[in-house]
Scaffold this active site. Structure first.
Site, PDB file in Angstrom:
ATOM      1  N   SER A 147       0.924  -1.254   0.160  1.00  0.00           N
ATOM      2  CA  SER A 147      -0.034  -0.039  -0.026  1.00  0.00           C
ATOM      3  C   SER A 147       0.801   1.271   0.032  1.00  0.00           C
ATOM      4  O   SER A 147       1.971   1.389   0.557  1.00  0.00           O
ATOM      5  CB  SER A 147      -0.942   0.185   1.316  1.00  0.00           C
ATOM      6  OG  SER A 147      -1.618   1.255   1.326  1.00  0.00           O
ATOM      7  N   TYR A 160      -1.603  -0.449  10.465  1.00  0.00           N
ATOM      8  CA  TYR A 160      -1.824  -0.575   8.937  1.00  0.00           C
ATOM      9  C   TYR A 160      -0.432  -0.176   8.280  1.00  0.00           C
ATOM     10  O   TYR A 160       0.154  -0.819   7.363  1.00  0.00           O
ATOM     11  CB  TYR A 160      -2.845   0.081   8.402  1.00  0.00           C
ATOM     12  CG  TYR A 160      -3.190  -0.162   7.062  1.00  0.00           C
ATOM     13  CD1 TYR A 160      -3.494  -1.435   6.647  1.00  0.00           C
ATOM     14  CD2 TYR A 160      -2.953   0.784   6.117  1.00  0.00           C
ATOM     15  CE1 TYR A 160      -3.945  -1.729   5.143  1.00  0.00           C
ATOM     16  CE2 TYR A 160      -3.219   0.548   4.792  1.00  0.00           C
ATOM     17  CZ  TYR A 160      -3.490  -0.711   4.404  1.00  0.00           C
ATOM     18  OH  TYR A 160      -3.839  -0.959   2.781  1.00  0.00           O
TER      19      TYR A 160
END
Length: 263
Positions: A147, A160
């Site tokens: 990501s 995350y």
């Protein structure tokens, strides 16, 4: 796919294993691979959503549903045994969760561990289980879905962000272990993708900051040069493009609409 990037039959004879294939990016990637002729094994925790993905693949011979919790060592070992007869030469590690939207000081250890289990341990376990057969054959591809958040700060999303940076480090290191044995390992870092996950994230961010959903979304996409979300089919197209580059190994491809461009 809405973009004309699938080349029918170009992946014929290859077998892909896609984690998190029940929805979102995993579903889009699985459909793109099958659209190019690959046999696709769909895995994830929910059989019903995997079956839905399989139903969208026109040729039923190209789809197999194999439910498993890929963050569980026991479940991954059982999956490997169940797929022992399959010659898997393409592994797409897409499974993952967004985790809590909280300041780091408010995050419980269990929440932190859950994110790292889903986003990092799953990649390790799947590679550990399915790379040896690729090594024996002397060929294969691993694509890890990371990501842009692993490369740019995102407040109240520490687990995350840290987990996706870990995926980048794992990818680069594993590439040097696997490359000499004929296996290419790369990562793809999408920016914010339109879909259920970003809807949940924007909803949580709005609640955490006392703003509206629209304001939370706009604040996020304004960080991108193109000022927009990335579409799921764009990510699927990028996976196909990566597979067409035989010299690509140890690389991370940014697909963020310019999210990592300097503000």
């Amino acid at each position: 796919m809405t973009r004309d990037t699938a080349r029918r039959g170009e992946l014929a004879g290859r077998t892909a294993l896609v984690t998190g294939a029940g929805n979102g990016l995993g579903r889009a990637i699985a459909l793109a691979l099958a659209g190019c002729g690959a046999r696709v094994i769909l895995t994830g925790r929910t059989a019903a959503t995997l079956t839905k993905t399989a139903s969208l693949i026109k040729d039923e011979r190209l789809a197999r549903v194999a439910p498993a919790d890929v963050a569980s060592p026991g479940a991954v070992a059982a999956l490997r045994e169940a797929l022992a007869a399959e010659e898997i030469d393409l592994l797409v590690n897409n499974a993952g969760i967004g985790g809590p939207v909280k300041a780091l000081t408010d995050i419980e250890p269990g929440e932190w561990d859950e994110v790292f289990g889903a986003n990092v341990r799953s990649v390790y376990l799947m590679c550990r289980a399915f790379l040896p057969a690729m090594y024996n054959r002397g060929s294969g591809d691993v694509v890890n879905i990371a990501s842009v958040t692993g490369k740019r700060p995102l407040t109240r999303r520490a687990p995350y962000a840290a987990s996706k940076m870990a995926v980048l480090g794992l990818t680069r290191t594993l590439a040097f272990e696997a490359g000499p044995l004929g296996v290419r390992v790369n990562s793809l870092s999408p920016g914010p993708c339109r879909g259920e996950r970003m809807t949940r994230n924007f909803t949580r961010e709005a609640a955490a900051t006392g703003t509206t959903y629209e304001q939370a979304e706009q604040a996020f996409v304004s960080r991108a040069a193109l000022h927009r979300l990335v579409e799921e089919d764009e990510v699927a197209s990028a996976v196909l493009a990566m597979l067409r580059m035989p010299g690509l190994c140890g690389a991370d491809i940014d697909l963020s609409a310019g999210m990592i461009a300097p503000a």
